[in-house]
Design a protein around this motif. Structure first.
Motif, mmCIF file in Angstrom:
data_model
loop_
_atom_site.group_PDB
_atom_site.id
_atom_site.type_symbol
_atom_site.label_atom_id
_atom_site.label_comp_id
_atom_site.label_asym_id
_atom_site.label_seq_id
_atom_site.Cartn_x
_atom_site.Cartn_y
_atom_site.Cartn_z
ATOM 1 N N PHE A 117 0.615 -0.969 -0.217
ATOM 2 C CA PHE A 117 0.250 -0.086 -0.021
ATOM 3 C C PHE A 117 0.960 1.484 -0.308
ATOM 4 O O PHE A 117 0.965 2.493 -0.474
ATOM 5 N N ALA A 118 2.284 0.965 0.699
ATOM 6 C CA ALA A 118 2.629 2.400 0.735
ATOM 7 C C ALA A 118 3.232 2.324 -0.760
ATOM 8 O O ALA A 118 4.395 3.504 -1.719
ATOM 9 N N ALA A 119 4.134 1.631 -0.992
ATOM 10 C CA ALA A 119 5.321 2.060 -2.371
ATOM 11 C C ALA A 119 4.203 2.448 -3.572
ATOM 12 O O ALA A 119 3.229 2.320 -4.066
ATOM 13 N N PRO A 120 5.098 3.916 -4.467
ATOM 14 C CA PRO A 120 4.545 4.137 -5.797
ATOM 15 C C PRO A 120 4.925 3.605 -6.434
ATOM 16 O O PRO A 120 5.651 3.982 -7.247
ATOM 17 N N TYR A 121 4.149 2.021 -7.297
ATOM 18 C CA TYR A 121 4.497 1.557 -7.837
ATOM 19 C C TYR A 121 5.328 2.303 -9.570
ATOM 20 O O TYR A 121 5.605 2.237 -10.177
ATOM 21 N N ALA A 122 3.643 3.052 -9.819
ATOM 22 C CA ALA A 122 4.148 4.365 -11.051
ATOM 23 C C ALA A 122 5.423 4.925 -11.171
ATOM 24 O O ALA A 122 6.348 4.701 -11.890
ATOM 25 N N GLU A 123 5.504 5.740 -9.970
ATOM 26 C CA GLU A 123 7.065 5.603 -9.467
ATOM 27 C C GLU A 123 7.879 5.448 -9.779
ATOM 28 O O GLU A 123 9.379 5.785 -10.268
ATOM 29 N N VAL A 124 8.058 3.918 -9.083
ATOM 30 C CA VAL A 124 9.352 2.521 -9.387
ATOM 31 C C VAL A 124 9.724 2.314 -10.530
ATOM 32 O O VAL A 124 10.976 2.833 -10.539
ATOM 33 N N VAL A 125 8.199 1.960 -11.092
ATOM 34 C CA VAL A 125 8.227 1.868 -12.891
ATOM 35 C C VAL A 125 9.221 2.720 -13.689
ATOM 36 O O VAL A 125 9.975 2.775 -14.391
ATOM 37 N N ASP A 126 9.006 4.069 -13.656
ATOM 38 C CA ASP A 126 9.437 5.281 -14.441
ATOM 39 C C ASP A 126 10.983 5.751 -13.862
ATOM 40 O O ASP A 126 12.003 5.557 -14.835
ATOM 41 N N ALA A 127 11.495 4.641 -12.414
ATOM 42 C CA ALA A 127 12.751 5.115 -12.014
ATOM 43 C C ALA A 127 13.962 4.776 -12.452
ATOM 44 O O ALA A 127 15.118 4.678 -12.971
ATOM 45 N N LEU A 128 13.482 2.997 -12.761
ATOM 46 C CA LEU A 128 13.719 1.637 -13.251
ATOM 47 C C LEU A 128 14.086 1.585 -14.567
ATOM 48 O O LEU A 128 15.257 1.100 -15.325
ATOM 49 N N ALA A 129 12.859 2.854 -15.299
ATOM 50 C CA ALA A 129 13.215 2.298 -16.871
ATOM 51 C C ALA A 129 14.161 3.343 -17.161
ATOM 52 O O ALA A 129 14.936 3.555 -17.946
ATOM 53 N N ALA A 130 14.452 5.151 -16.404
ATOM 54 C CA ALA A 130 15.964 5.729 -16.353
ATOM 55 C C ALA A 130 16.455 5.366 -15.802
ATOM 56 O O ALA A 130 18.077 6.036 -16.240
ATOM 57 N N PHE A 131 17.111 4.210 -15.317
ATOM 58 C CA PHE A 131 18.041 3.716 -14.159
ATOM 59 C C PHE A 131 19.421 3.215 -15.701
ATOM 60 O O PHE A 131 19.123 2.074 -16.239
ATOM 61 N N SER A 132 20.173 3.740 -15.400
ATOM 62 C CA SER A 132 21.565 3.217 -15.805
ATOM 63 C C SER A 132 22.180 1.694 -15.535
ATOM 64 O O SER A 132 22.625 1.847 -14.316
ATOM 65 N N PRO A 133 22.019 0.699 -16.301
ATOM 66 C CA PRO A 133 22.397 -0.346 -15.378
ATOM 67 C C PRO A 133 23.814 -0.328 -14.831
ATOM 68 O O PRO A 133 24.603 -1.609 -14.803
ATOM 69 N N ALA A 134 25.178 0.007 -15.709
ATOM 70 C CA ALA A 134 26.225 0.729 -15.867
ATOM 71 C C ALA A 134 26.732 0.584 -13.944
ATOM 72 O O ALA A 134 27.932 0.142 -13.471
ATOM 73 N N TRP A 135 25.293 1.281 -13.411
ATOM 74 C CA TRP A 135 26.079 1.836 -11.920
ATOM 75 C C TRP A 135 25.368 0.935 -10.942
ATOM 76 O O TRP A 135 25.467 1.146 -10.069
ATOM 77 N N LEU A 136 24.727 -0.269 -11.137
ATOM 78 C CA LEU A 136 24.553 -1.500 -10.558
ATOM 79 C C LEU A 136 25.283 -2.206 -9.991
ATOM 80 O O LEU A 136 25.253 -2.476 -8.508
ATOM 81 N N ALA A 137 26.430 -2.286 -10.107
ATOM 82 C CA ALA A 137 27.907 -3.311 -9.721
ATOM 83 C C ALA A 137 28.300 -2.028 -8.928
ATOM 84 O O ALA A 137 28.307 -2.563 -7.725
ATOM 85 N N PRO A 138 28.734 -0.915 -9.105
ATOM 86 C CA PRO A 138 28.984 -0.059 -7.522
ATOM 87 C C PRO A 138 28.177 0.222 -6.773
ATOM 88 O O PRO A 138 28.447 0.571 -5.568
ATOM 89 N N LEU A 139 26.737 0.487 -7.056
ATOM 90 C CA LEU A 139 25.830 0.493 -5.722
ATOM 91 C C LEU A 139 25.955 -1.004 -4.939
ATOM 92 O O LEU A 139 25.955 -0.396 -3.610
ATOM 93 N N LEU A 140 25.539 -1.997 -5.759
ATOM 94 C CA LEU A 140 25.328 -3.247 -4.630
ATOM 95 C C LEU A 140 26.692 -3.090 -3.714
ATOM 96 O O LEU A 140 26.611 -4.083 -2.703
ATOM 97 N N ALA A 141 27.702 -3.250 -4.744
ATOM 98 C CA ALA A 141 29.216 -3.166 -3.625
ATOM 99 C C ALA A 141 29.602 -3.046 -2.492
ATOM 100 O O ALA A 141 29.790 -2.652 -1.472
ATOM 101 N N ALA A 142 29.070 -1.318 -2.872
ATOM 102 C CA ALA A 142 29.278 -0.198 -1.616
ATOM 103 C C ALA A 142 27.716 -0.722 -0.585
ATOM 104 O O ALA A 142 28.112 -0.206 0.636
ATOM 105 N N TYR A 143 26.713 -0.810 -1.327
ATOM 106 C CA TYR A 143 25.994 -1.723 -0.571
ATOM 107 C C TYR A 143 25.625 -1.751 0.638
ATOM 108 O O TYR A 143 25.829 -2.841 1.630
ATOM 109 N N GLY A 144 26.369 -3.557 0.207
ATOM 110 C CA GLY A 144 27.051 -4.522 0.592
ATOM 111 C C GLY A 144 27.890 -4.377 1.733
ATOM 112 O O GLY A 144 28.177 -4.675 2.640
#
Length: 263
Positions: free
Chosen positions: A35-62
């Motif tokens: 109920f809390a998640a704004p799905y439309a905004e999440v989908v739009d954000a994922l569509a604009a997300f550059s996959p090249a930054w996924l690895a450093p993001l996950l590495a830093a998160y871990g």
């Protein structure tokens, strides 16, 4: 139903109730998120997300979770780093979904079950970690303000002075709160010794536990500070990687200011 206890002291009936309770809590949390998640905004954000930054993001998160786990261990939690990574993940999850920071209670409950640390010790460790977090966030916010004139003007000299004055208060809290808590608990134990011996005994145990936290926290101060810096540096990298991947034009200083305000 067979009431014989297993190796953990749990009867089949208690295990069944625990499974039911876990299922109900999980269903409630999933419903809350749904109920809390704004799905439309999440989908739009994922569509604009550059996959090249996924690895450093996950590495830093871990890395941020490894640093949290190492800090807990430095402050006296006698569990392995992998086990503490799991504890940290559950702790952070409950902090995200429970209101008014009530998710903080997950940590003392988990470490009590896993290694026998008392609830008083577990709560004290959480408080000390949050004081270190606040000290780092305030420090990095002040440094970042030097590079962001608009934010510096919005905060103003009074706000900047108040944030700067917070640092010695927070560090003093880290160094002296366990000692103060132990003294208060011991005085109350003496006061209730004649009238309520059970409460007096509990308070005396709490005072002893806080004395132990005080010794460990002071001995491990530099190590705890180092792990805190690593944890928050990784967190800033996570924020910066996320906004860069979404093609939002902000610099590292703006990310520090924004993430500090969000925290």
């Amino acid at each position: 139903m067979d009431d014989r206890a297993d190796s953990q002291g749990l009867t089949p009936r208690r295990r069944a109730w625990r499974v039911v309770a876990a299922a109900v809590i999980t269903a409630g949390l999933v419903t809350l998120i749904a109920f809390a998640a704004p799905y439309a905004e999440v989908v739009d954000a994922l569509a604009a997300f550059s996959p090249a930054w996924l690895a450093p993001l996950l590495a830093a998160y871990g890395l941020s979770f490894l640093a949290r786990a190492a800090r807990f261990r430095a402050l006296g939690v006698v569990l392995s780093v992998p086990a503490l990574v799991g504890v940290s993940a559950i702790h952070q999850f409950f902090n995200r979904v429970m209101p008014f920071r009530t998710g903080e209670l997950a940590f003392p409950v988990l470490v009590r079950r896993l290694c026998g640390m008392s609830l008083v010790e577990g709560l004290a460790v959480v408080v000390l970690c949050r004081l270190l977090d606040l000290a780092f966030v305030a420090s990095s916010f002040l440094v970042a303000l030097l590079s962001v004139p608009a934010a510096r003007a919005a905060v103003g000299p009074v706000g900047t002075g108040l944030i700067a004055s917070l640092l010695p208060v927070v560090l003093a809290g880290y160094l002296y709160l366990p000692s103060l808590g132990g003294r208060i608990a011991r005085r109350l134990a003496t006061r209730y010794a004649g009238r309520k011996p059970g409460w007096s005994e509990r308070l005396e145990r709490a005072a002893s536990a806080l004395d132990g936290v005080r010794r460990i926290s002071r001995k491990s101060f530099l190590g705890a500070v180092g792990w805190t810096v690593l944890q928050w540096a990784a967190t800033v990298v996570v924020f910066w990687s996320a906004v860069t991947a979404l093609d939002i034009a902000v610099g590292p200083a703006e990310v520090v200011v924004g993430s500090s305000v969000a925290v």
